[in-house]
Design a protein around this motif. Structure first.
Motif, PDB file in Angstrom:
ATOM      1  N   GLY A  27     -15.871   9.456 -28.379  1.00 48.29           N
ATOM      2  CA  GLY A  27     -16.931  10.201 -27.702  1.00 48.29           C
ATOM      3  C   GLY A  27     -16.775  10.193 -26.188  1.00 48.29           C
ATOM      4  N   ARG A  28     -16.503   9.015 -25.631  1.00 44.87           N
ATOM      5  CA  ARG A  28     -16.305   8.949 -24.173  1.00 44.87           C
ATOM      6  C   ARG A  28     -15.027   9.691 -23.773  1.00 44.87           C
ATOM      7  N   ALA A  29     -13.975   9.538 -24.585  1.00 44.35           N
ATOM      8  CA  ALA A  29     -12.730  10.254 -24.300  1.00 44.35           C
ATOM      9  C   ALA A  29     -12.950  11.757 -24.348  1.00 44.35           C
ATOM     10  N   ALA A  30     -13.779  12.215 -25.296  1.00 42.72           N
ATOM     11  CA  ALA A  30     -14.070  13.646 -25.391  1.00 42.72           C
ATOM     12  C   ALA A  30     -14.842  14.127 -24.166  1.00 42.72           C
ATOM     13  N   ALA A  31     -15.804  13.326 -23.707  1.00 40.76           N
ATOM     14  CA  ALA A  31     -16.564  13.698 -22.508  1.00 40.76           C
ATOM     15  C   ALA A  31     -15.626  13.863 -21.319  1.00 40.76           C
ATOM     16  N   GLU A  32     -14.697  12.931 -21.174  1.00 46.85           N
ATOM     17  CA  GLU A  32     -13.733  13.020 -20.076  1.00 46.85           C
ATOM     18  C   GLU A  32     -12.836  14.247 -20.223  1.00 46.85           C
ATOM     19  N   ALA A  33     -12.376  14.495 -21.449  1.00 50.59           N
ATOM     20  CA  ALA A  33     -11.467  15.619 -21.687  1.00 50.59           C
ATOM     21  C   ALA A  33     -12.140  16.957 -21.399  1.00 50.59           C
ATOM     22  N   PHE A  34     -13.375  17.109 -21.847  1.00 49.03           N
ATOM     23  CA  PHE A  34     -14.091  18.362 -21.587  1.00 49.03           C
ATOM     24  C   PHE A  34     -14.471  18.478 -20.114  1.00 49.03           C
ATOM     25  N   ALA A  35     -14.769  17.357 -19.468  1.00 49.28           N
ATOM     26  CA  ALA A  35     -15.065  17.384 -18.031  1.00 49.28           C
ATOM     27  C   ALA A  35     -13.843  17.848 -17.249  1.00 49.28           C
ATOM     28  N   LEU A  36     -12.662  17.404 -17.640  1.00 52.32           N
ATOM     29  CA  LEU A  36     -11.433  17.830 -16.974  1.00 52.32           C
ATOM     30  C   LEU A  36     -11.201  19.328 -17.124  1.00 52.32           C
ATOM     31  N   GLU A  37     -11.815  19.928 -18.151  1.00 54.34           N
ATOM     32  CA  GLU A  37     -11.726  21.377 -18.345  1.00 54.34           C
ATOM     33  C   GLU A  37     -12.805  22.132 -17.570  1.00 54.34           C
ATOM     34  N   GLY A  38     -13.660  21.383 -16.859  1.00 53.12           N
ATOM     35  CA  GLY A  38     -14.703  22.018 -16.055  1.00 53.12           C
ATOM     36  C   GLY A  38     -15.975  22.329 -16.818  1.00 53.12           C
ATOM     37  N   CYS A  39     -16.205  21.626 -17.929  1.00 50.93           N
ATOM     38  CA  CYS A  39     -17.412  21.857 -18.731  1.00 50.93           C
ATOM     39  C   CYS A  39     -18.583  21.021 -18.215  1.00 50.93           C
ATOM     40  N   ASN A  40     -19.798  21.498 -18.487  1.00 57.41           N
ATOM     41  CA  ASN A  40     -21.003  20.711 -18.272  1.00 57.41           C
ATOM     42  C   ASN A  40     -21.172  19.791 -19.485  1.00 57.41           C
ATOM     43  N   ILE A  41     -21.475  18.525 -19.262  1.00 51.93           N
ATOM     44  CA  ILE A  41     -21.442  17.539 -20.336  1.00 51.93           C
ATOM     45  C   ILE A  41     -22.824  16.944 -20.585  1.00 51.93           C
ATOM     46  N   VAL A  42     -23.223  16.917 -21.854  1.00 49.52           N
ATOM     47  CA  VAL A  42     -24.426  16.212 -22.299  1.00 49.52           C
ATOM     48  C   VAL A  42     -23.971  15.199 -23.338  1.00 49.52           C
ATOM     49  N   GLU A  96     -27.151   2.263 -21.051  1.00 48.88           N
ATOM     50  CA  GLU A  96     -26.259   1.761 -20.001  1.00 48.88           C
ATOM     51  C   GLU A  96     -24.842   2.320 -20.170  1.00 48.88           C
ATOM     52  N   ALA A  97     -24.329   2.273 -21.397  1.00 50.71           N
ATOM     53  CA  ALA A  97     -22.986   2.800 -21.648  1.00 50.71           C
ATOM     54  C   ALA A  97     -22.952   4.312 -21.473  1.00 50.71           C
ATOM     55  N   LEU A  98     -24.042   4.987 -21.837  1.00 46.24           N
ATOM     56  CA  LEU A  98     -24.112   6.439 -21.617  1.00 46.24           C
ATOM     57  C   LEU A  98     -24.031   6.767 -20.139  1.00 46.24           C
ATOM     58  N   ASP A  99     -24.752   5.989 -19.325  1.00 43.42           N
ATOM     59  CA  ASP A  99     -24.737   6.236 -17.882  1.00 43.42           C
ATOM     60  C   ASP A  99     -23.326   6.076 -17.309  1.00 43.42           C
ATOM     61  N   GLU A 100     -22.542   5.173 -17.885  1.00 45.14           N
ATOM     62  CA  GLU A 100     -21.161   5.006 -17.442  1.00 45.14           C
ATOM     63  C   GLU A 100     -20.342   6.263 -17.756  1.00 45.14           C
ATOM     64  N   THR A 101     -20.581   6.854 -18.928  1.00 45.75           N
ATOM     65  CA  THR A 101     -19.882   8.086 -19.286  1.00 45.75           C
ATOM     66  C   THR A 101     -20.281   9.219 -18.358  1.00 45.75           C
ATOM     67  N   VAL A 102     -21.576   9.305 -18.053  1.00 46.67           N
ATOM     68  CA  VAL A 102     -22.060  10.345 -17.139  1.00 46.67           C
ATOM     69  C   VAL A 102     -21.416  10.180 -15.760  1.00 46.67           C
ATOM     70  N   ALA A 103     -21.341   8.953 -15.268  1.00 45.66           N
ATOM     71  CA  ALA A 103     -20.723   8.713 -13.962  1.00 45.66           C
ATOM     72  C   ALA A 103     -19.259   9.131 -13.968  1.00 45.66           C
ATOM     73  N   LEU A 104     -18.564   8.855 -15.072  1.00 47.04           N
ATOM     74  CA  LEU A 104     -17.173   9.255 -15.206  1.00 47.04           C
ATOM     75  C   LEU A 104     -17.031  10.769 -15.097  1.00 47.04           C
ATOM     76  N   CYS A 105     -17.909  11.488 -15.778  1.00 46.88           N
ATOM     77  CA  CYS A 105     -17.847  12.955 -15.760  1.00 46.88           C
ATOM     78  C   CYS A 105     -18.190  13.513 -14.380  1.00 46.88           C
ATOM     79  N   ARG A 106     -19.197  12.954 -13.759  1.00 46.84           N
ATOM     80  CA  ARG A 106     -19.587  13.430 -12.427  1.00 46.84           C
ATOM     81  C   ARG A 106     -18.495  13.174 -11.404  1.00 46.84           C
ATOM     82  N   ASP A 107     -17.778  12.065 -11.555  1.00 45.35           N
ATOM     83  CA  ASP A 107     -16.655  11.780 -10.662  1.00 45.35           C
ATOM     84  C   ASP A 107     -15.558  12.840 -10.796  1.00 45.35           C
TER      85      ASP A 107
END
Length: 258
Positions: free
Chosen positions: A25-40, A47-58
């Motif tokens: 799930g986290r890997a997918a969030a990163e992969a779609f973020a790298l494609e320029g997608c908006n991520i939910v 706490e772990a979700l917030d880490e994924t969100v921070a990764l995507c925003r970065d």
């Protein structure tokens, strides 16, 4: 579902991912973020979700976390509602959250078995139930189900887990017929091998068994890449086994046919 050989850009699309706090799930969030997608992203642990969100925003995209227990229908409907408020639409929904317990069937507590069913089977059902009406209103959308090769091949000492994966496969086969009048709505089922992820390492184990993640387990980032591939070029089923050496092939064959 109509097949389309043309690969489409998914930049700017809104992607919802359950089980988005770790592993695939986290890997997918990163992969779609790298494609320029908006991520939910959704999972039970904030706490772990917030880490994924921070990764995507970065990575320069908009991202939001929605704490969600996919075994509860109201939670998943809330996730869909929050995702719609986030960007006005849902383009891609990834059913990914899952749990596993291993052991002899009669030695696994029934409440544990029931939770596996609620998370894996009902979780995917709740996802489809919440997002398909959105897709039909939009007249387009992609539902990606991370089913696992367990949807075709029973997992040893995991009877209930296997039943949920076979159940997901059967449910989605039925839903393919129900969306046949919507050529721009796609239901895509991904069947990857066992993953090198925290979910497999920390699954509940009974009967004195202590299964280890095998050396040929897939990198979650490779599985996430297959999800992106399905989003760009939807197809009904995608089977994926990453075997990089003859030694790994022999180990896999031994496991499957022993």
């Amino acid at each position: 579902m109509n097949s389309n050989n043309e690969q489409k850009s998914i930049r700017g699309k809104t992607v919802v991912i359950t089980g988005g706090s770790s592993g695939v799930g986290r890997a997918a969030a990163e992969a779609f973020a790298l494609e320029g997608c908006n991520i939910v992203v959704a999972a039970r642990g904030k706490e772990a979700l917030d880490e994924t969100v921070a990764l995507c925003r970065d990575l320069g995209v908009s991202a939001m976390a929605v704490p969600t227990d996919v075994s509860i229908a109201g939670d998943v409907q809330n996730l869909a509602n929050k995702a719609l408020q986030f960007n006005g639409r849902i383009d891609i929904w990834v059913n990914n959250a899952g749990v596993m317990s291993s052991g002899k069937f009669e030695e696994i507590p029934m409440d544990v078995n029931e939770q596996v069913i609620k998370t894996n089977l009902f979780g995917y059902m709740h996802g489809a139930y919440s997002v398909l009406p959105v897709f039909k209103k939009q007249n387009e959308g992609i539902l990606i189900n991370n089913v696992s090769i367990g949807g075709f091949m029973p997992a040893p000492y995991s009877a209930v887990y296997s039943s949920t994966k076979f159940g997901i496969r059967g449910m989605m086969e039925c839903l393919h017929g129900e969306i046949s009048d919507f050529p721009q709505i796609h239901i895509c089922n991904l069947y990857p091998q066992i993953q090198r992820s925290t979910g497999n390492m920390h699954s509940a184990k009974y009967s004195g068994l202590d299964f280890k993640v095998p050396p040929f387990a897939a990198d979650p980032r490779d599985t996430a890449a297959k999800m992106v591939e399905l989003a760009k070029r939807p197809k009904k089923d995608l089977f994926w086994i990453s075997i990089k050496s003859w030694g790994e092939k022999i180990k896999l064959i031994t496991l499957l046919y022993a």
